[in-house]
Enzyme design. Structure first.
Site, PDB file in Angstrom:
ATOM      1  N   HIS A 116     -12.356   2.673  -2.392  1.00  0.00           N
ATOM      2  CA  HIS A 116     -11.377   3.632  -2.908  1.00  0.00           C
ATOM      3  C   HIS A 116     -10.501   2.930  -3.938  1.00  0.00           C
ATOM      4  O   HIS A 116      -9.986   1.842  -3.673  1.00  0.00           O
ATOM      5  CB  HIS A 116     -10.524   4.171  -1.753  1.00  0.00           C
ATOM      6  CG  HIS A 116      -9.491   5.134  -2.204  1.00  0.00           C
ATOM      7  ND1 HIS A 116      -9.796   6.431  -2.566  1.00  0.00           N
ATOM      8  CD2 HIS A 116      -8.162   5.006  -2.400  1.00  0.00           C
ATOM      9  CE1 HIS A 116      -8.693   7.051  -2.946  1.00  0.00           C
ATOM     10  NE2 HIS A 116      -7.686   6.199  -2.844  1.00  0.00           N
ATOM     11  N   GLU A 150     -10.634  11.067   8.790  1.00  0.00           N
ATOM     12  CA  GLU A 150      -9.416  11.202   7.986  1.00  0.00           C
ATOM     13  C   GLU A 150      -9.658  10.615   6.596  1.00  0.00           C
ATOM     14  O   GLU A 150      -9.953   9.421   6.458  1.00  0.00           O
ATOM     15  CB  GLU A 150      -8.250  10.458   8.671  1.00  0.00           C
ATOM     16  CG  GLU A 150      -6.932  10.709   7.997  1.00  0.00           C
ATOM     17  CD  GLU A 150      -5.884   9.636   8.348  1.00  0.00           C
ATOM     18  OE1 GLU A 150      -4.925   9.493   7.594  1.00  0.00           O
ATOM     19  OE2 GLU A 150      -6.083   8.940   9.370  1.00  0.00           O
ATOM     20  N   ASP A 152      -9.859   8.769   3.375  1.00  0.00           N
ATOM     21  CA  ASP A 152      -9.298   7.490   2.928  1.00  0.00           C
ATOM     22  C   ASP A 152      -8.358   6.889   3.965  1.00  0.00           C
ATOM     23  O   ASP A 152      -7.488   6.079   3.623  1.00  0.00           O
ATOM     24  CB  ASP A 152      -8.589   7.634   1.568  1.00  0.00           C
ATOM     25  CG  ASP A 152      -9.538   8.087   0.479  1.00  0.00           C
ATOM     26  OD1 ASP A 152     -10.713   7.692   0.520  1.00  0.00           O
ATOM     27  OD2 ASP A 152      -9.108   8.845  -0.403  1.00  0.00           O
TER      28      ASP A 152
END
Ligand code: NHR
Ligand code: GAR
Length: 224
Positions: A116, A150, A152
């Site tokens: 990410h 959930e 990231d």
């Protein structure tokens, strides 16, 4: 005929775009930094550059276009079955842009990694570079984490920082972050394939030692 070797560790990579992270993983497998084989590359978008990169490396590709499905559940179910056909030991999201249902994620618990483009837990979700610039941050970065339902929010593994300069636009920052991603994603995948990186009860462990909430900070002078 048995060669006495352990069966090869198998990785499936999911992409949606350029696949430069995929390329760094392909290269790391080829030079044996990662002792594994990428057995398939699956894209939810047709005709993206990442598919060409896979084909050039003789890796089977599959396009599963999310627009062909009437719901997220149906798309995920199809994706799940497609991935399971390759019986992977590890599934890697590399610029994959569809949020996955908890049903999907639970099937790959502890063996699903994402990268990410932010210093998690900061800036979950999309548009991370613009948000870091707008906030006046002096640094940005990228985080490899285990995927949980959930978004990231799964436990971070490895993080790299880059400086934000006052003249940076989101594209400048994205390019600088990508160069770090190409270092940390193969490193984290290697840990996993060597059996050093695990996840349990929402925490990540390296060599059995729990990893802190920001992940391990990647040290460019000491590339683990
Ligand atoms: N799924 C789960 N359950 N958990 C995570 O942590 C996930 C995930 C799926 C993808 C990657 C993630 C990122 O690194 C990722 C992590 C897509 C979106 C998104 O909003 C957000 C985060 C990430 C990926 N996608 C839109 C959607 O409706 C579509 C956006 C588009 O197509 O451009 O799915 O940032
Ligand atoms: C990477 O920067 C990755 O962190 C980010 O997209 C880029 C993909 O580049 N991922 C996300 O934003 C996921 N939502 P690539 O296709 O060249 O690997």
């Amino acid at each position: 005929m048995s060669t006495g070797q352990k069966p090869t560790f198998r990785i499936v990579v999911l992409i949606s775009g350029s696949g430069s992270n995929l390329q760094s993983l392909i290269d790391a497998c080829h030079n044996n930094q990662i002792k594994a084989q990428i057995t398939a590359v699956i894209s939810n978008k047709p005709s993206v550059k990442g598919l060409d990169r896979a084909t050039a490396a003789n890796i089977p590709t599959l396009v599963i276009d999310h627009r062909d499905f009437s719901s997220r559940q149906k798309f995920d179910q199809h994706l799940l079955e497609a991935i399971q056909n390759f019986s992977p030991d590890l599934v890697i999201l590399a610029g994959f842009m569809r949020i996955l249902t908890s049903d999907f994620v639970s099937q790959f618990e502890g063996k699903l990694l994402n990268i990410h483009p932010s210093l998690l837990p900061a800036y979950q979700g999309l548009d991370t570079h613009q948000r870091a610039i707008d906030a006046g941050d002096s640094k940005a970065g990228t985080t490899v984490h285990f995927v949980t339902p959930e978004l990231d929010g799964g436990p971070p593994v490895l993080q790299a920082e880059v400086a934000i300069s006052p003249t940076d636009g989101p594209q400048d920052l994205a390019a600088r972050v990508l160069t770090m991603e190409h270092k940390i994603y193969p490193a984290a995948a290697q840990w996993f394939c060597d059996g050093r990186l695990t996840s349990q009860n929402g925490k990540a462990f390296l060599d059995g030692v729990v990893i802190g909430k920001n992940g391990i900070l990647f040290d460019i002078n000491n590339e683990h």
